[in-house]
Design a protein around this motif. Structure first.
Motif, PDB file in Angstrom:
ATOM      1  N   GLU A   1      42.617  97.192  68.723  1.00  0.00           N
ATOM      2  CA  GLU A   1      43.962  96.653  69.442  1.00  0.00           C
ATOM      3  C   GLU A   1      44.512  95.271  68.762  1.00  0.00           C
ATOM      4  O   GLU A   1      45.581  94.914  68.889  1.00  0.00           O
ATOM      5  CB  GLU A   1      43.680  96.395  70.989  1.00  0.00           C
ATOM      6  N   ASN A   2      43.680  94.615  68.130  1.00  0.00           N
ATOM      7  CA  ASN A   2      44.322  93.545  67.292  1.00  0.00           C
ATOM      8  C   ASN A   2      44.659  93.814  65.950  1.00  0.00           C
ATOM      9  O   ASN A   2      45.114  92.998  64.918  1.00  0.00           O
ATOM     10  CB  ASN A   2      42.866  92.573  67.181  1.00  0.00           C
ATOM     11  N   GLY A   3      44.656  95.295  65.657  1.00  0.00           N
ATOM     12  CA  GLY A   3      45.040  95.563  64.086  1.00  0.00           C
ATOM     13  C   GLY A   3      44.355  95.413  62.860  1.00  0.00           C
ATOM     14  O   GLY A   3      44.493  95.922  61.816  1.00  0.00           O
ATOM     15  N   TYR A   4      42.775  95.529  63.371  1.00  0.00           N
ATOM     16  CA  TYR A   4      41.607  95.279  62.466  1.00  0.00           C
ATOM     17  C   TYR A   4      41.151  96.803  62.321  1.00  0.00           C
ATOM     18  O   TYR A   4      41.009  97.435  63.462  1.00  0.00           O
ATOM     19  CB  TYR A   4      40.739  94.292  62.704  1.00  0.00           C
ATOM     20  N   ALA A   5      40.433  97.033  61.068  1.00  0.00           N
ATOM     21  CA  ALA A   5      39.837  98.108  60.855  1.00  0.00           C
ATOM     22  C   ALA A   5      38.680  98.013  61.687  1.00  0.00           C
ATOM     23  O   ALA A   5      37.810  97.266  61.704  1.00  0.00           O
ATOM     24  CB  ALA A   5      39.477  98.437  59.445  1.00  0.00           C
ATOM     25  N   VAL A   6      38.320  99.220  62.199  1.00  0.00           N
ATOM     26  CA  VAL A   6      37.063  99.527  62.971  1.00  0.00           C
ATOM     27  C   VAL A   6      35.882 100.038  61.877  1.00  0.00           C
ATOM     28  O   VAL A   6      36.182 101.116  61.679  1.00  0.00           O
ATOM     29  CB  VAL A   6      36.977 100.602  63.934  1.00  0.00           C
ATOM     30  N   THR A   7      35.313  99.322  61.352  1.00  0.00           N
ATOM     31  CA  THR A   7      34.455  99.498  60.089  1.00  0.00           C
ATOM     32  C   THR A   7      33.293 100.579  60.720  1.00  0.00           C
ATOM     33  O   THR A   7      32.931 101.463  59.676  1.00  0.00           O
ATOM     34  CB  THR A   7      33.582  98.205  59.976  1.00  0.00           C
ATOM     35  N   THR A   8      33.010 100.676  61.772  1.00  0.00           N
ATOM     36  CA  THR A   8      31.904 101.636  62.250  1.00  0.00           C
ATOM     37  C   THR A   8      32.595 103.128  62.147  1.00  0.00           C
ATOM     38  O   THR A   8      31.862 104.181  62.033  1.00  0.00           O
ATOM     39  CB  THR A   8      31.343 101.517  63.767  1.00  0.00           C
ATOM     40  N   ALA A   9      33.587 103.152  62.248  1.00  0.00           N
ATOM     41  CA  ALA A   9      34.615 104.506  61.896  1.00  0.00           C
ATOM     42  C   ALA A   9      34.767 104.983  60.754  1.00  0.00           C
ATOM     43  O   ALA A   9      35.142 106.235  60.580  1.00  0.00           O
ATOM     44  CB  ALA A   9      35.787 104.370  62.865  1.00  0.00           C
ATOM     45  N   GLY A  10      34.663 103.999  59.575  1.00  0.00           N
ATOM     46  CA  GLY A  10      34.710 104.478  58.340  1.00  0.00           C
ATOM     47  C   GLY A  10      36.113 104.271  57.647  1.00  0.00           C
ATOM     48  O   GLY A  10      36.922 104.161  58.448  1.00  0.00           O
ATOM     49  N   SER A  11      36.346 104.949  56.634  1.00  0.00           N
ATOM     50  CA  SER A  11      37.698 104.834  55.841  1.00  0.00           C
ATOM     51  C   SER A  11      37.559 105.971  54.955  1.00  0.00           C
ATOM     52  O   SER A  11      36.526 106.365  54.332  1.00  0.00           O
ATOM     53  CB  SER A  11      37.937 103.409  55.312  1.00  0.00           C
ATOM     54  N   ASP A  12      38.788 106.056  54.230  1.00  0.00           N
ATOM     55  CA  ASP A  12      38.931 107.196  53.311  1.00  0.00           C
ATOM     56  C   ASP A  12      40.044 106.536  52.184  1.00  0.00           C
ATOM     57  O   ASP A  12      40.744 105.749  52.215  1.00  0.00           O
ATOM     58  CB  ASP A  12      39.508 108.439  54.024  1.00  0.00           C
ATOM     59  N   PRO A  13      39.491 107.123  50.925  1.00  0.00           N
ATOM     60  CA  PRO A  13      40.236 106.525  49.822  1.00  0.00           C
ATOM     61  C   PRO A  13      41.843 107.142  49.852  1.00  0.00           C
ATOM     62  O   PRO A  13      41.970 108.376  50.371  1.00  0.00           O
ATOM     63  CB  PRO A  13      39.627 106.797  48.752  1.00  0.00           C
ATOM     64  N   MET A  14      42.681 106.137  49.586  1.00  0.00           N
ATOM     65  CA  MET A  14      44.113 106.845  49.104  1.00  0.00           C
ATOM     66  C   MET A  14      44.367 106.219  47.823  1.00  0.00           C
ATOM     67  O   MET A  14      44.426 105.087  47.460  1.00  0.00           O
ATOM     68  CB  MET A  14      45.052 106.177  50.172  1.00  0.00           C
ATOM     69  N   GLU A  15      44.975 107.453  46.902  1.00  0.00           N
ATOM     70  CA  GLU A  15      45.329 106.944  45.841  1.00  0.00           C
ATOM     71  C   GLU A  15      46.878 106.529  45.586  1.00  0.00           C
ATOM     72  O   GLU A  15      47.593 107.098  46.169  1.00  0.00           O
ATOM     73  CB  GLU A  15      44.848 108.075  44.467  1.00  0.00           C
ATOM     74  N   VAL A  16      47.039 105.276  45.002  1.00  0.00           N
ATOM     75  CA  VAL A  16      48.486 104.986  44.644  1.00  0.00           C
ATOM     76  C   VAL A  16      48.988 105.309  43.283  1.00  0.00           C
ATOM     77  O   VAL A  16      48.424 105.144  42.369  1.00  0.00           O
ATOM     78  CB  VAL A  16      48.566 103.540  45.002  1.00  0.00           C
ATOM     79  N   ASP A  17      50.132 106.062  43.118  1.00  0.00           N
ATOM     80  CA  ASP A  17      50.721 106.291  41.963  1.00  0.00           C
ATOM     81  C   ASP A  17      51.933 105.243  41.774  1.00  0.00           C
ATOM     82  O   ASP A  17      53.139 105.525  42.648  1.00  0.00           O
ATOM     83  CB  ASP A  17      51.146 107.617  41.770  1.00  0.00           C
ATOM     84  N   LEU A  18      52.158 104.552  41.040  1.00  0.00           N
ATOM     85  CA  LEU A  18      53.267 103.744  40.789  1.00  0.00           C
ATOM     86  C   LEU A  18      53.904 104.103  39.424  1.00  0.00           C
ATOM     87  O   LEU A  18      53.594 104.054  38.383  1.00  0.00           O
ATOM     88  CB  LEU A  18      52.881 102.389  40.558  1.00  0.00           C
ATOM     89  N   ALA A  19      55.107 104.771  39.715  1.00  0.00           N
ATOM     90  CA  ALA A  19      55.898 105.362  38.604  1.00  0.00           C
ATOM     91  C   ALA A  19      57.116 104.504  38.789  1.00  0.00           C
ATOM     92  O   ALA A  19      58.039 104.639  39.521  1.00  0.00           O
ATOM     93  CB  ALA A  19      56.369 106.982  38.797  1.00  0.00           C
ATOM     94  N   TYR A  20      57.411 104.045  37.715  1.00  0.00           N
ATOM     95  CA  TYR A  20      58.582 102.866  37.606  1.00  0.00           C
ATOM     96  C   TYR A  20      59.438 103.244  35.907  1.00  0.00           C
ATOM     97  O   TYR A  20      58.786 103.720  35.113  1.00  0.00           O
ATOM     98  CB  TYR A  20      58.241 101.620  37.684  1.00  0.00           C
ATOM     99  N   GLN A  21      60.608 102.807  36.094  1.00  0.00           N
ATOM    100  CA  GLN A  21      61.284 102.760  34.651  1.00  0.00           C
ATOM    101  C   GLN A  21      62.000 101.508  34.578  1.00  0.00           C
ATOM    102  O   GLN A  21      62.939 101.149  35.552  1.00  0.00           O
ATOM    103  CB  GLN A  21      62.261 103.800  34.528  1.00  0.00           C
ATOM    104  N   LEU A  22      61.805 100.690  33.474  1.00  0.00           N
ATOM    105  CA  LEU A  22      62.560  99.273  33.366  1.00  0.00           C
ATOM    106  C   LEU A  22      63.349  99.443  32.368  1.00  0.00           C
ATOM    107  O   LEU A  22      62.995  99.487  31.083  1.00  0.00           O
ATOM    108  CB  LEU A  22      61.508  98.127  33.394  1.00  0.00           C
ATOM    109  N   GLU A  23      64.939  99.110  32.473  1.00  0.00           N
ATOM    110  CA  GLU A  23      65.486  99.353  31.165  1.00  0.00           C
ATOM    111  C   GLU A  23      66.300  97.758  31.211  1.00  0.00           C
ATOM    112  O   GLU A  23      67.161  97.331  32.101  1.00  0.00           O
ATOM    113  CB  GLU A  23      66.821 100.349  31.281  1.00  0.00           C
TER     114      GLU A  23
END
Length: 255
Positions: A228-250
């Motif tokens: 309820e405080n917005g913190y992760a419940v560590t006993t419930a575990g977690s799963d990885p999320m891969e982040v793809d940063l695709a960008y173009q700078l001109e």
């Protein structure tokens, strides 16, 4: 999940003040064309005046429009296109660089290693934490736990960051770890993942910046449950999320 941000500028030729000049420029070109046609037909005494006027007008307008276009280019900001995508389909890696936090924060490091170690994929592990004695002790605890669970994994010496609030320092140290992983441990670029879940926001920013170049893999651990405080419940575990940063700078440069 896809997020796209685009920063652009309208072409200067489409602005009202320039559009008027452009229309006048086209009109003078038309007059010039007709004058040249009549000149070729031998009517030079009838077209000499419009011919001279159109030529002078075209030259002046061309210089003015060219100048305005160059001014627009010189003041134009960089054009940035950024696409951020996350995926829960994370291919297990042979190399993992992961932050180790204090207390409950260390659980994400263990779970990240567990995910990539299942099936015997993970071969090299780098644990990164702060320089405090308590943080190093937590990292040593995580190292001992993972060594016992996965004896075939090489857990490198713990990397203690002198300042976890210095983004540039963190970026530099992470780039050095990555270089060693690729050059000394022969971990392929596509098989090396950095996990920025724990530590400070500054440290996470440093790791993200170190993984900006194309082809570098980045992930974070997403909690399965939040209290309820917005913190992760560590006993419930977690799963990885891969982040793809695709960008173009001109960047426009007139020099």
């Amino acid at each position: 999940i896809g997020v796209t941000g685009v920063q652009t500028c309208a072409l200067p030729i489409l602005r009202n003040r320039n559009l008027t000049l452009y229309v006048l420029f086209v009109a003078l070109l038309s007059v010039l064309g007709n004058a040249i046609y009549d000149l070729l037909r031998g009517k030079w005494h009838e077209v000499i005046t419009p011919l001279l006027v159109s030529v002078v007008g075209i030259v002046l307008l061309a210089v003015l429009l060219s100048h305005r276009f160059r001014v627009w280019l010189s003041h134009r900001r960089d054009l940035i296109r950024l696409r951020v995508e996350t995926s829960s389909r994370v291919t297990p890696a042979t190399g993992l660089i992961v932050f180790v936090g204090m207390g409950r924060g260390k659980s994400s490091a263990v779970e990240a290693a567990d995910y990539h170690a299942r099936g015997g994929t993970l071969k090299h592990l780098w644990l990164v934490t702060s320089k405090s004695a308590a943080a190093v002790k937590e990292a040593e605890s995580v190292s001992s736990e993972l060594r016992g669970r996965y004896p075939l994994i090489t857990v490198d010496e713990i990397e203690s960051l002198p300042d976890i609030y210095d983004i540039k320092l963190v970026k530099s140290r992470l780039e050095e770890i990555r270089r060693q992983a690729i050059e000394k441990c022969r971990v392929p670029e596509e098989d090396l993942v950095c996990d920025f879940t724990s530590l400070t926001k500054s440290a996470s920013a440093g790791m993200i910046l170190a993984c900006l170049p194309r082809g570098r893999r980045l992930q974070y651990m997403h909690p399965r449950e939040i209290d309820e405080n917005g913190y992760a419940v560590t006993t419930a575990g977690s799963d990885p999320m891969e982040v793809d940063l695709a960008y173009q700078l001109e960047q426009e440069d007139l020099d």
